[in-house]
Enzyme design. Sequence first.
Site, mmCIF file in Angstrom:
data_model
loop_
_atom_site.group_PDB
_atom_site.id
_atom_site.type_symbol
_atom_site.label_atom_id
_atom_site.label_comp_id
_atom_site.label_asym_id
_atom_site.label_seq_id
_atom_site.Cartn_x
_atom_site.Cartn_y
_atom_site.Cartn_z
ATOM 1 N N ASP A 14 17.899 -14.796 -26.957
ATOM 2 C CA ASP A 14 16.757 -15.524 -27.538
ATOM 3 C C ASP A 14 15.547 -15.391 -26.625
ATOM 4 O O ASP A 14 15.021 -16.379 -26.099
ATOM 5 C CB ASP A 14 17.110 -17.004 -27.763
ATOM 6 C CG ASP A 14 17.564 -17.703 -26.472
ATOM 7 O OD1 ASP A 14 17.486 -18.961 -26.424
ATOM 8 O OD2 ASP A 14 17.965 -17.022 -25.511
ATOM 9 N N ASP A 19 16.185 -14.086 -20.553
ATOM 10 C CA ASP A 19 16.847 -13.056 -21.367
ATOM 11 C C ASP A 19 16.190 -11.701 -21.105
ATOM 12 O O ASP A 19 16.857 -10.681 -20.919
ATOM 13 C CB ASP A 19 16.690 -13.354 -22.862
ATOM 14 C CG ASP A 19 17.242 -14.702 -23.277
ATOM 15 O OD1 ASP A 19 16.556 -15.713 -23.031
ATOM 16 O OD2 ASP A 19 18.341 -14.741 -23.834
ATOM 17 N N ASN A 43 15.354 -20.299 -27.660
ATOM 18 C CA ASN A 43 14.138 -20.582 -26.873
ATOM 19 C C ASN A 43 12.920 -20.733 -27.778
ATOM 20 O O ASN A 43 12.000 -21.489 -27.487
ATOM 21 C CB ASN A 43 13.893 -19.450 -25.874
ATOM 22 C CG ASN A 43 14.815 -19.551 -24.682
ATOM 23 O OD1 ASN A 43 15.136 -20.646 -24.224
ATOM 24 N ND2 ASN A 43 15.279 -18.405 -24.210
ATOM 25 N N THR A 127 23.208 -14.246 -24.340
ATOM 26 C CA THR A 127 22.451 -15.107 -23.419
ATOM 27 C C THR A 127 21.620 -16.171 -24.140
ATOM 28 O O THR A 127 20.665 -16.712 -23.571
ATOM 29 C CB THR A 127 21.498 -14.243 -22.560
ATOM 30 O OG1 THR A 127 20.654 -13.477 -23.445
ATOM 31 C CG2 THR A 127 22.273 -13.312 -21.650
ATOM 32 N N PHE A 168 21.452 -26.063 -22.528
ATOM 33 C CA PHE A 168 20.677 -25.770 -23.734
ATOM 34 C C PHE A 168 21.424 -24.856 -24.715
ATOM 35 O O PHE A 168 21.533 -25.186 -25.907
ATOM 36 C CB PHE A 168 19.342 -25.136 -23.334
ATOM 37 C CG PHE A 168 18.456 -24.762 -24.489
ATOM 38 C CD1 PHE A 168 18.368 -23.453 -24.925
ATOM 39 C CD2 PHE A 168 17.720 -25.736 -25.154
ATOM 40 C CE1 PHE A 168 17.542 -23.116 -26.002
ATOM 41 C CE2 PHE A 168 16.892 -25.410 -26.228
ATOM 42 C CZ PHE A 168 16.813 -24.092 -26.658
ATOM 43 N N ASN A 169 21.898 -23.694 -24.272
ATOM 44 C CA ASN A 169 22.505 -22.730 -25.205
ATOM 45 C C ASN A 169 23.683 -23.336 -25.960
ATOM 46 O O ASN A 169 23.841 -23.108 -27.160
ATOM 47 C CB ASN A 169 22.983 -21.476 -24.460
ATOM 48 C CG ASN A 169 21.858 -20.552 -24.079
ATOM 49 O OD1 ASN A 169 20.741 -20.680 -24.599
ATOM 50 N ND2 ASN A 169 22.114 -19.650 -23.156
ATOM 51 N N HIS A 241 19.005 -17.708 -15.120
ATOM 52 C CA HIS A 241 20.266 -17.959 -15.812
ATOM 53 C C HIS A 241 20.851 -16.674 -16.420
ATOM 54 O O HIS A 241 21.934 -16.248 -16.067
ATOM 55 C CB HIS A 241 20.038 -18.977 -16.940
ATOM 56 C CG HIS A 241 19.428 -20.265 -16.485
ATOM 57 N ND1 HIS A 241 20.120 -21.224 -15.783
ATOM 58 C CD2 HIS A 241 18.169 -20.762 -16.654
ATOM 59 C CE1 HIS A 241 19.333 -22.249 -15.528
ATOM 60 N NE2 HIS A 241 18.142 -21.995 -16.039
ATOM 61 N N ASP A 242 20.134 -16.061 -17.338
ATOM 62 C CA ASP A 242 20.700 -14.969 -18.130
ATOM 63 C C ASP A 242 21.029 -13.710 -17.337
ATOM 64 O O ASP A 242 22.048 -13.053 -17.628
ATOM 65 C CB ASP A 242 19.746 -14.631 -19.294
ATOM 66 C CG ASP A 242 19.595 -15.801 -20.254
ATOM 67 O OD1 ASP A 242 18.564 -15.891 -20.922
ATOM 68 O OD2 ASP A 242 20.513 -16.656 -20.299
HETATM 69 O O1 RIB Z 1 19.919 -23.164 -20.177
HETATM 70 C C1 RIB Z 1 19.417 -21.889 -19.921
HETATM 71 C C2 RIB Z 1 19.542 -21.013 -21.120
HETATM 72 O O2 RIB Z 1 18.770 -21.537 -22.193
HETATM 73 C C3 RIB Z 1 18.986 -19.593 -20.886
HETATM 74 O O3 RIB Z 1 19.710 -18.681 -21.661
HETATM 75 C C4 RIB Z 1 17.579 -19.685 -21.377
HETATM 76 O O4 RIB Z 1 17.075 -18.421 -21.831
HETATM 77 C C5 RIB Z 1 17.746 -20.605 -22.544
HETATM 78 O O5 RIB Z 1 18.179 -19.829 -23.656
HETATM 79 CA CA CA Z 2 18.534 -17.217 -23.198
#
Ligand code: RIB
Ligand code: CA
Length: 316
Positions: A14, A19, A43, A127, A168-169, A241-242
């Site tokens: 996203d 990403d 996102n 991701t 979040f994801n 993160h990704d």
């Molecule tokens: O929590 C972080 C994740 O949420 C990452 O993948 C960021 O791109 C968002 O999608």
């Molecule tokens: Ca992401």
Amino acid sequence: MNEIKKIPVILDGDPGHDDAIAWVLAAADPRLDIKAITTVAGNQTMAKVTYNARRIAALLKIDAPVAKGRDIPLISELMVAPQYHGESGLDGPGLPEPAQDLCPLSAVELMAKVLRESEEKVIIIATGPQTNVATLLLAHPELKEKIALISTMGGGLRNGNWTSSAEFNILVDPEAAYIEYHAGVPLMMCGLDVTEKAMIFPEEWEKIRVLGNPVAKTVAEWLDFFFIHLKQLGWEGATLHDPCSVLAITHPEIFKIIDVYVEIELGGEYTRGATIADWNHRSGKEPNCRAVVDIDREKFVELLIEMISRFGGEQA
Ligand code: RIB
Ligand code: CA
């Protein structure tokens, strides 16, 4: 010289600044053969992340097809994150316009086509919210055997980042994550346990900017923007993160990885979307994922710089 045996991969995300940087690393590694890019709302909305994905592909000269997935989670209402990624979902530097038309197939059908046609088992690097992956697993159980690994960014065994419990994801689509974690497919979880340690500091990404190639300058400017909100929250650097979901495949030696059974909380007024680890094997259930829980941060940053320097052939 022996021909490198390439690993076929699908990039599902996203984009999203992190990403985008993950996809830079995937494009930089000659061992990865990017067969498809698929987008999932997270996102930002589906239209925005898909436009971003197509522009990132143009920047990186990735000629794999780009297909868009579901524009909403399986059950939940869509949540987006403009405070981190801006209204476009990838605010900051200008990017080239898409170099190819959007693939007419849906994300899931493109994923299924790649799996069906690949001689080798395929790695899916997911991701964003796991909506497309879950839909693929439900629609095409016969293709599970063609999946070598699903390398995800999502969850957190000790904490969340969108609520105290949920990352979040996973929180965007907990039902999708539940389907994935119960599908019996090899799964790697890069949760906040490792991704909040995968931090790069401003003085470190200056070393990326001075590499001078177009991709390096774009990555530095993505980090400039991505750090704005993180800094307001008190972070001293940008949490990448990704990119962990890519490097845990290409450079597992810089990580600590454990086998653990993880459950996804679907109910709970305060805990929906939590990823609950079965510490001490209390459930008696066999591990359903490889959870990445630590990182050599300095080596991570060195790798980022070295891999981004590989785009140096296109000096501006
Ligand atoms: O929590 C972080 C994740 O949420 C990452 O993948 C960021 O791109 C968002 O999608
Ligand atoms: Ca992401």
